[in-house]
Design a protein around this motif. Sequence first.
Motif, short mmCIF file in Angstrom:
data_model
loop_
_atom_site.label_atom_id
_atom_site.label_comp_id
_atom_site.label_asym_id
_atom_site.label_seq_id
_atom_site.Cartn_x
_atom_site.Cartn_y
_atom_site.Cartn_z
N GLY A 89 0.77 -1.23 0.00
CA GLY A 89 0.00 0.00 0.00
C GLY A 89 0.81 1.28 0.00
O GLY A 89 0.24 2.38 0.02
N ARG A 90 2.12 1.18 -0.02
CA ARG A 90 2.94 2.39 0.01
C ARG A 90 3.05 3.06 -1.35
O ARG A 90 3.23 4.28 -1.43
CB ARG A 90 4.34 2.05 0.53
N PHE A 91 2.99 2.27 -2.42
CA PHE A 91 3.17 2.80 -3.77
C PHE A 91 1.86 2.72 -4.54
O PHE A 91 1.06 1.80 -4.34
CB PHE A 91 4.22 1.99 -4.54
N THR A 92 1.67 3.66 -5.47
CA THR A 92 0.50 3.65 -6.34
C THR A 92 0.94 3.89 -7.77
O THR A 92 1.63 4.87 -8.06
CB THR A 92 -0.49 4.74 -5.93
N ILE A 93 0.53 2.99 -8.67
CA ILE A 93 0.83 3.15 -10.08
C ILE A 93 -0.41 3.68 -10.78
O ILE A 93 -1.54 3.31 -10.45
CB ILE A 93 1.29 1.81 -10.71
N SER A 94 -0.18 4.56 -11.75
CA SER A 94 -1.29 5.10 -12.53
C SER A 94 -0.77 5.43 -13.92
O SER A 94 0.45 5.51 -14.13
CB SER A 94 -1.88 6.34 -11.86
N ARG A 95 -1.69 5.64 -14.85
CA ARG A 95 -1.28 5.96 -16.21
C ARG A 95 -2.20 7.02 -16.80
O ARG A 95 -3.38 7.09 -16.44
CB ARG A 95 -1.26 4.71 -17.09
#
Length: 122
Positions: free
Chosen positions: A65-71
Amino acid sequence: QVQVVESGGGLVQPGGSLRLSCAASGSIDTIYTMSWYRQAPGKQRELVAQVAIEGNTNYADWVKGRFTISRDNAKNTVYLQMNSLKPEDTAVYYCDVDLSTVQAPILTRRYWGQGTQVTVSS
């Protein structure tokens, strides 16, 4: 010709945040999966996170839950928001883009960026 360029790395204190960006450019037809990998000194390259064309995401278990990927498909760009960074997150972070080109729209190939250094240290 396709280029994949990462940016946003740097030095951050433990507990801090960084946002990595990766932009693909060139004769692109369709971008499928966009991924972030990392490689620490003396270790193998490992998957951090992936985002598919429809938006489905996949994370390494240790991300927790520390990182979030998005595009942003309009910009052919993928982002990695990294929070609560730890010294063990220190690594070169690489972007991997699975895409087809205008010249060969039915074939897919993975293109890698040159990497961006992330250093977490006090």
